[in-house]
Structures are given as C-alpha cells and as structure tokens.
Motif scaffolding. Structure first.
Motif, mmCIF file in Angstrom:
data_model
loop_
_atom_site.group_PDB
_atom_site.id
_atom_site.type_symbol
_atom_site.label_atom_id
_atom_site.label_comp_id
_atom_site.label_asym_id
_atom_site.label_seq_id
_atom_site.Cartn_x
_atom_site.Cartn_y
_atom_site.Cartn_z
ATOM 1 N N ASN A 87 0.605 -1.335 0.131
ATOM 2 C CA ASN A 87 -0.492 -0.201 -0.245
ATOM 3 C C ASN A 87 0.980 1.399 -0.421
ATOM 4 O O ASN A 87 0.682 2.818 -0.727
ATOM 5 N N LEU A 91 0.586 0.217 -4.965
ATOM 6 C CA LEU A 91 -0.158 -0.471 -5.984
ATOM 7 C C LEU A 91 -1.762 0.305 -6.202
ATOM 8 O O LEU A 91 -2.305 0.652 -5.112
ATOM 9 N N ASP A 92 -1.975 -0.250 -6.922
ATOM 10 C CA ASP A 92 -4.072 0.481 -7.519
ATOM 11 C C ASP A 92 -4.657 -1.113 -6.581
ATOM 12 O O ASP A 92 -5.499 0.365 -6.471
ATOM 13 N N SER A 93 -4.196 -1.657 -6.343
ATOM 14 C CA SER A 93 -4.762 -2.730 -5.640
ATOM 15 C C SER A 93 -4.153 -3.879 -4.682
ATOM 16 O O SER A 93 -2.970 -4.237 -5.116
ATOM 17 N N GLU A 277 -0.912 -5.268 -7.192
ATOM 18 C CA GLU A 277 -1.176 -4.939 -8.863
ATOM 19 C C GLU A 277 -0.854 -3.669 -9.595
ATOM 20 O O GLU A 277 -1.761 -2.751 -8.819
ATOM 21 N N ILE A 278 -0.208 -3.051 -10.110
ATOM 22 C CA ILE A 278 -0.430 -2.479 -11.127
ATOM 23 C C ILE A 278 -1.715 -2.518 -12.388
ATOM 24 O O ILE A 278 -1.466 -3.258 -12.873
ATOM 25 N N LYS A 279 -2.674 -2.101 -12.803
ATOM 26 C CA LYS A 279 -3.525 -2.258 -13.622
ATOM 27 C C LYS A 279 -2.989 -1.850 -15.153
ATOM 28 O O LYS A 279 -2.302 -0.930 -15.261
ATOM 29 N N THR A 281 -2.796 -0.612 -18.849
ATOM 30 C CA THR A 281 -3.439 0.437 -19.800
ATOM 31 C C THR A 281 -4.234 -0.192 -21.010
ATOM 32 O O THR A 281 -5.559 0.668 -21.461
ATOM 33 N N LYS A 321 7.232 2.259 -11.599
ATOM 34 C CA LYS A 321 6.200 3.736 -10.506
ATOM 35 C C LYS A 321 6.561 4.682 -10.739
ATOM 36 O O LYS A 321 6.077 6.103 -10.699
ATOM 37 N N LYS A 326 4.216 2.614 -17.765
ATOM 38 C CA LYS A 326 2.477 2.452 -17.309
ATOM 39 C C LYS A 326 2.406 0.985 -18.219
ATOM 40 O O LYS A 326 2.181 1.127 -19.385
ATOM 41 N N THR A 330 -1.260 -6.307 -17.098
ATOM 42 C CA THR A 330 -1.414 -6.160 -15.256
ATOM 43 C C THR A 330 -0.292 -6.972 -14.767
ATOM 44 O O THR A 330 -0.070 -8.260 -15.299
ATOM 45 N N ARG A 332 0.941 -7.940 -11.499
ATOM 46 C CA ARG A 332 1.235 -8.130 -10.134
ATOM 47 C C ARG A 332 1.961 -9.092 -9.200
ATOM 48 O O ARG A 332 2.681 -10.195 -9.871
#
Length: 477
Positions: A87, A91-93, A277-279, A281, A321, A326, A330, A332
């Motif tokens: 967090n 990360l996106d989630s 994960e980073i989603k 694009t 990041k 980008k 995804t 993960r």
C-alpha cells in the motif's frame, strides 16, 4: 628498442579504435524501438542503484520479524508487513488471499553426540521439516553409512534398529550449484521413507551445501505413504561433522550415535498470500505475476531465501511507478506463503486464477538468492523462448548473459501452460548454499548493490515482456 615501443603503441591504438568502432557498430545495429528500450532499461538500473528501496525493506523484514516458518507468529507478522508495504508503494489494489498452511514446529534445540576412543564429540544437528520427534530421552544406536537411496534400499532389514547416515556430498565439479543440490536432495527428502519401512531407528543426513562448515541445513522431508508407526526421526548434521563421523566410522564401525529432538506437526493454520497489482492500460485482463515466497525456515532470518526475492519483486512495481512506466498488461506482485514446506500458497493462487478465469500470460520468480545477477531461465514455448533470447543484446551490458531455456520457480510453476511464459531470475549461485536453510541466512549476508542490480534486472525483463509478448490478440490459456 624505440621501434618496438612505437610498434606496440600503434598496435594498442589500433585495438582501442577497433573496440570503439565495434561499440558504435553494435549501437547502430539497434532499431529505433530497441534504442528506446535501451534507454528505459538504463533508467530502471539508475533508479534502482540510486533510489532503490529493496535493501531497507529487507533490513526491516529480517531484523524486525526474522524467520517466518508457515503457521508461525512471525509468518503472520510478515503478512501484515507485506500488505502495508504494498500500500505504501502505491499499488492500484492490494489484497490478502486466504490459504491454509502446514504448521510444523521445531521445539527445543536439538542435541547430538557420539563417543569414540573415550572422547565425546558434540555434533551440530537440526531436525528436518515434518520430522517426528525422538522419544523424550532421545535415541542411541549404531550407525550405518550410505551414499544413496539405492544403497540404503539394498540393506533391507540390516538397518533395523540402526541410525542410517546418508553422506552423499555435492558434486563440486558442477558450476551451477543448483544442479549439485538437485543431485543430493533426494536423500534428505526420501531417506526416512526408505529406511522407515525396514525398521531403522532414525536417519541423519549430510547438510545440502558446497561448504564444509559447522552449520546444519534444515529443509523438508517426507514419509511418503508409510504408516505413522514407521515414521522415524530425521535430522541433518553439518558437512564438517559428516566428514568427521565418516572417518570415525571407518575406525570404529560399532560406534553409537545419540540425538534428541522435540519437533511436532500441529493442525494446519490459516495464512495468506499477499497480492498487489498495477492495472494494465491496454489489456488489463492479461496478467504478469512477479513474486517470491514470504515464508522461510526458522533457523535464520530468511534473508537470501527468500527475503531478497520478496523485496526485489515489489521493487519491480516501485521502479515502474517511480519512472512513470505504465504497463499495457496488469503487473501483479505476489508474496507467496508456504513455499518451503508445501507450496500451498502457489497451489491456492493457481486454483483461484483458474476459478476466476484469469488470463495469466507470464510470470517471473526470484527464489535463488540476492547475489550478482547472471540472467534468466525460461519455461515457455519455442517462439517465446526465442523472443526472450533475442533480448540478450539489451541485457548483456548489465551482466545478464545467461538467458536460456530451463525451469522457472516453484511458486509460479502451477501457472504453466502452452501460451504462458514463465521466467526464473538467476543470480550467481556460488555462495547461495553457504546460507540456504541455515542460521546464517541473515541480513548481513546480502550485498546492497547486488540486491539492487537484481531488482533492476527483474524490472527490465518485465518491461520487455510486457511490451513484446502477446502484442496481438491475447491467446487464452
């Protein structure tokens, strides 16, 4: 003499010019896209070496939490640590994936001795994971030395009431020490299965290492399909102790060996994989996994095995990041639980991926220590294997020369499929088995620069895989 010096000077000048010309030619061979890739890879390495976070993350994990055997309080703390850190990286989630794991505990420190020529010798020893305990008073018995499972099997009932001593060392002529490990580890894993059925009283095994030292190496073992009444205590002794015991047995074949251990297997315990994960694009439904295992053995702090893999995997996302890369797909990051004695985390992750109909197109695992980067092993179809090999010219300037077909890793292995490209990060292996599964696997054994070079190496190949694999319509598993 002057003519000789003049000739030498001219020769050196011509060599320097040729080398310079060679570099220019190599650079000119790069396409426009490859030049862009080369620049981005350089940026990833610069960021890791100047602003990397992995080393301090590892310091925190190993010194403030320590060894993280599945089911232990330390493993539970590591889950909280991992979720918080993901967090913080942004990360996106981030989420926890529940999994039930084995819960084996070592108990009191093990003891081993034997007496020869009136002298008692203390032996560095440790119980192997999943072994049963000895009786509270320990066991004392004569020793039979063997070099292989086949040799033990041939003894049959002759091993009844004896302690069987497996003493096959690493083949030190093998440059890849993982191959040497693979050539010996069967005696650790299966020794009790073979000997228990013939009524042996116990098993001791030479530690799995190139080194000759006083540190016993733990690791998992199995009783196979043996009934519980044939489960016998199993332990590893240090490599130096194995050499000494072998010599003493030649002089006194009837010497008796004593050892005591109080380990036990408790009911399975609840735990978690930590996932973030980073989603993507462009094709977010396509997933690349990057990971290592959060658990470790209990003797040391799990620095090289696999704290380094954990922090390097997260640093891949951090570097993306930080440099505003980008990904199309995804990315993960997974901290797998229970690689060391069950791979329950890996199996649960793959099970849920299938249940949720997720489309994993690739994976990268770091579980070979934090030493100097050497390259990657590839488990993929021929087309994608050739594609990854073609990136050598981009990666070789960073010492990543070894990019060949091979295995990937225990935790991403269950994702294997015809159209899934799995990769194992491969650092130099020469020192890894000095620390593997021992009390010496601590933070001070990890070199900061080597660790950061590994993070950058992993980020670079993920960048290339994300950009070039499955550029067209995604191929479903």
């Amino acid at each position: 003499m002057k003519k000789i010096l003049l000739f030498t000077s001219i020769s050196l000048l011509m060599l320097a010019c040729n080398q310079k010309k060679e570099k220019i030619i190599d650079s000119n061979k790069l396409s426009t896209e490859e030049k862009k890739d080369s620049t981005n890879i350089k940026t990833l390495f610069n960021s890791a070496l100047m602003d990397g976070k992995s080393y301090e993350w590892l310091r925190d994990l190993t010194t403030n939490i320590g060894g993280r055997l599945s089911g232990s309080p330390e493993a539970a703390q590591a889950v909280i640590w991992g979720e918080k850190l993901m967090n913080e990286v942004g990360l996106d989630s981030v989420w926890l994936q529940p999994v039930m794991v084995p819960h084996w505990v070592r108990g009191e420190k093990e003891i081993a001795t034997y007496t020869t020529n009136g002298t008692q010798k203390n032996v560095p020893i440790c119980a192997l994971g999943f072994s049963v305990a000895t009786p509270k008073s320990g066991i004392l018995a004569e020793v039979i030395e063997v070099k292989s499972l086949e040799e033990a099997e041939a003894l049959g009932n002759k091993m009844e009431g004896k302690i069987v001593f497996f003493n096959r060392p690493f083949d030190n002529t093998l440059i890849n020490t993982f191959r040497a490990y693979g050539g010996c580890v069967d005696q650790r894993v299966q020794g009790a299965t073979v000997c228990g059925k013939f009524g042996a009283k116990g098993v001791i095994v030479r530690s799995m290492t190139n080194a000759v030292d006083d540190y016993p190496h733990t690791g998992t073992m199995s009783y196979g399909n043996l009934p519980k009444e044939k489960h016998i205590p199993t332990a590893a002794i240090s490599s130096r102790a194995a050499n000494i015991l072998s010599d003493d047995l030649k002089k006194n074949p009837e010497l008796k060996f004593y050892f005591k251990q109080s380990c036990e297997t408790l009911p399975d315990a609840p735990s978690f994989n930590v996932v973030g994960e980073i989603k993507g694009t462009e094709t977010p439904e396509n997933i690349f996994v990057v990971g290592g295992h959060l658990d470790s053995w209990d003797l040391g702090d799990g620095a090289h095995d696999d704290g380094t893999g954990i922090v390097q995997s997260l640093e891949v996302a951090y570097l993306f990041k930080k440099n505003n890369i980008k990904p199309k797909n995804t990315i993960r990051v997974v901290f797998f639980m229970n690689e060391e004695n069950g791979t329950r985390g890996a199996k649960k992750y793959a099970e849920l991926a299938k249940l949720n109909k997720e489309n994993h197109i690739g994976g990268l695992e770091s579980d070979a220590g934090g030493h100097t980067p050497r390259g990657f092993s590839i488990d993929a179809n021929d087309s994608n294997t050739d594609l990854l090999k073609s990136w050598k010219k981009l990666l070789a300037p960073y010492g990543l020369h070894d990019i060949e077909k091979g295995g990937s890793g225990a935790d991403i292995g269950p994702l294997k499929g015809e159209n899934v490209t799995l990769v194992g990060y491969r650092p130099d292996s020469q020192r890894y088995f000095d620390y593997h599964h021992t009390s010496t696997d601590t933070f001070d054994k990890v070199n900061k620069r080597e660790l950061e070079l590994g993070s950058a190496s992993m980020a670079s190949i993920v960048y290339l895989m994300d950009k070039y694999l499955y550029n067209d319509t995604p191929v479903k598993q």
